[in-house]
Write an enzyme that holds these catalytic residues in place. Structure first.
Site, PDB file in Angstrom:
ATOM      1  N   ASP A 177      -0.896  -6.103  -5.881  1.00  0.00           N
ATOM      2  CA  ASP A 177       0.528  -6.169  -5.417  1.00  0.00           C
ATOM      3  C   ASP A 177       1.307  -4.888  -4.772  1.00  0.00           C
ATOM      4  OD1 ASP A 177       0.995  -8.253  -5.744  1.00  0.00           O
ATOM      5  OD2 ASP A 177       1.234  -8.066  -8.203  1.00  0.00           O
ATOM      6  N   HIS A 194       3.808 -14.010 -14.472  1.00  0.00           N
ATOM      7  CA  HIS A 194       3.785 -12.866 -12.856  1.00  0.00           C
ATOM      8  C   HIS A 194       4.282 -13.124 -11.425  1.00  0.00           C
ATOM      9  CE1 HIS A 194       1.454  -9.608 -11.502  1.00  0.00           C
ATOM     10  NE2 HIS A 194       1.359 -10.416 -10.430  1.00  0.00           N
ATOM     11  N   GLU A 195       3.138 -14.760 -12.218  1.00  0.00           N
ATOM     12  CA  GLU A 195       3.347 -15.674 -10.123  1.00  0.00           C
ATOM     13  C   GLU A 195       4.358 -15.887 -10.206  1.00  0.00           C
ATOM     14  OE1 GLU A 195       0.729 -15.125  -8.306  1.00  0.00           O
ATOM     15  OE2 GLU A 195       0.011 -14.200  -9.728  1.00  0.00           O
ATOM     16  N   HIS A 199       7.277 -13.416  -8.794  1.00  0.00           N
ATOM     17  CA  HIS A 199       7.015 -14.082  -6.966  1.00  0.00           C
ATOM     18  C   HIS A 199       7.981 -14.762  -6.573  1.00  0.00           C
ATOM     19  CE1 HIS A 199       4.594 -10.106  -7.356  1.00  0.00           C
ATOM     20  NE2 HIS A 199       3.026 -10.935  -7.937  1.00  0.00           N
TER      21      HIS A 199
END
Ligand code: ZN
Length: 362
Positions: free
Chosen positions: A162, A60-61, A64
Site C-alpha cells: 500500500d 483491511h481489504e 480499501h
C-alpha cells in the site's frame, strides 16, 4: 493490497455490502497444515491466531473496498490468500481517490491496534515485544503485534505494498501519472535492493524473500501503468485490425480449416449477408472436426456470445477487457455492422509501436 486480476482457484464464503468475499484454496491447505495433530499445542494456538489475523486482513481489504465503493468505483471481489488479501477493483481511480482508497487499508489495522491496546492494559496482558514467542504472549497480545506488523509492512513505500501506491498517488497529484508510477517504482526497487542487502548481512531469509517480492511487484506495476498510459486518449478504432477474413455461416468446417492454415488468423467472425452471427475460434474448428467432421456447417459450431465494443470506446477499457482473463477477440461494431477486430496479439503489437513512437518523441 488492491489489485485488478482474479484467481480461479478460490470460492466465495460470504458477501459483505454486495462485495463477494473469496478464499483461495491454498489458504485452506495452510489451515490444515497448521492444525495437523502432530504440531500439538503450538498448532492449536496457530489455528486460533491465524484465522483471527486473517479476519483483520479481511477488515483491511474491506477498508480499501468500501472506500472505493464510496467513490463509485466497482469492486469485483476480495480474495484471501495465505500471504494476505487482495481487493480487486474494476475501475481505475484517479490520484486523489487512489490515495484515500489505499490509506483506508492500513488505517483499519491501526484502529484495531488502538482498540486492542486499552483492552490489553485493562486485562494486564503483556505488551507485544518482537522476538518473544507469540504463543507465550497470548492471543490478544499476538493479535496486537500482528496488526502493528501489518500496518508497518503495508506502509513500506514500494509496490505492491500500500505504501507504494500511497507514494504514487501523492506524486500523481503533482505530475503525469505514468511518470509518478515510474518514480514510485524506482524508489520501490531501490528500497528492495536495500532490504535484500540487509537480509544478506543479517542474514535473514524472510527479508530477502520480501525484497524479491517488492522488486518484482514494482516492475510489474510500472509495466502495467506504462501500458495503460500508452493507450490513454486512444480509441478502439485506432488499434483495431481492418484486414482480416470473415467466414459465411453457410461455409463448411473444411473451408474454415483451410482459412486457418493459409494465414495467421485464429478467430473468424461468422457473417450472413453482412451481419455478424457469431465468432469461430481455432478451438471450435478443431473440436468440430473431431466431433462432426469437415462437412459440418460453421453456424453449428460458432460462439453466439462474443464481445463487442463501439469504434469510439476508450482503448484502456478494451485493454481492461483482456486483463480479466478472457483472451478471445473483441469485435468493433456499430449496430450489427462489423468494422474491425481487436485481438490480444494485435493489441500488444499496437502497444509496442506506440512505445517506439513515444521513445522517439522523448
Ligand atoms: Zn492494503
Amino acid at each position: 493490497m488492491a489489485r485488478r486480476d482474479s484467481s480461479p482457484w478460490s470460492f466465495r464464503v460470504a458477501t459483505v455490502s454486495g462485495i463477494p468475499i473469496r478464499i483461495h484454496f491454498t489458504f485452506l491447505l495452510f489451515l490444515v497444515w497448521l492444525g495437523w495433530p502432530s504440531r500439538g499445542s503450538e498448532g492449536r494456538f496457530a489455528l486460533l491466531l491465524v484465522p483471527a489475523i486473517f479476519f483483520c486482513v479481511l477488515l483491511h481489504e474491506l477498508g480499501h473496498a468500501l472506500t472505493a465503493k464510496r467513490f463509485g468505483i466497482g469492486i469485483k471481489d476480495i480474495t484471501l490468500y495465505p500471504i494476505g488479501g487482495i481487493a480487486m477493483l474494476t475501475g481505475r481511480p484517479n490520484a486523489r481517490q487512489e490515495f484515500w482508497i489505499t490509506v483506508a487499508g492500513p488505517a483499519v489495522n491501526l484502529v484495531i491496534a488502538g482498540i486492542l491496546f486499552p483492552i490489553l492494559l485493562a486485562l494486564r496482558h503483556p505488551m507485544p515485544s518482537l522476538g518473544t514467542d507469540m504463543q507465550e504472549q497470548g492471543l490478544l497480545t499476538a493479535l496486537l503485534e500482528a496488526n502493528l506488523l501489518l500496518f508497518a509492512f503495508n506502509m513500506i513505500p514500494a509496490f505492491p505494498m500500500d505504501g507504494g501506491r500511497i507514494l504514487r498517488s501523492l506524486l500523481a497529484m503533482r505530475m503525469d501519472p505514468a511518470k509518478a508510477t515510474r518514480i514510485a517504482g524506482g524508489i520501490g526497487q531501490a528500497l528492495a535492493f536495500v532490504i535484500f542487502l540487509a537480509g544478506l548481512l543479517l542474514p535473514h531469509a524472510g527479508l530477502m524473500l520480501i525484497a524479491v517480492f517488492v522488486f518484482l511487484g514494482a516492475g510489474q506495476e510500472v509495466a502495467s501503468s506504462v501500458g495503460f498510459s500508452l493507450v490513454s486518449n486512444r480509441r478502439a478504432l485506432d488499434a483495431m485490425m481492418t484486414q482480416f477474413r470473415t467466414i459465411p455461416s453457410g461455409a463448411s468446417l473444411a473451408t474454415a480449416s483451410g482459412y486457418l492454415l493459409e494465414g495467421s488468423q485464429h478467430d473468424f467472425p461468422v457473417v450472413w449477408e453482412g451481419d455478424v452471427q457469431g465468432l469461430l475460434a481455432r478451438d471450435d474448428i478443431v473440436r468440430g472436426l473431431t466431433t462432426e467432421g469437415p462437412a459440418a456447417y460453421v453456424a453449428g459450431l460458432m460462439r453466439r456470445e462474443y464481445r463487442t465494443v463501439l469504434p469510439d470506446a476508450p482503448l484502456d477499457a478494451v485493454m481492461e477487457m483482456f486483463t480479466q482473463g478472457d483472451r478471445s477477440p473483441i469485435l468493433v461494431m456499430v449496430e450489427r455492422r462489423l468494422l474491425g477486430m481487436i485481438t490480444a496479439e494485435n493489441l500488444s503489437e499496437f502497444l509496442m509501436l506506440e512505445q517506439a513512437r513515444v521513445r522517439r518523441l522523448a
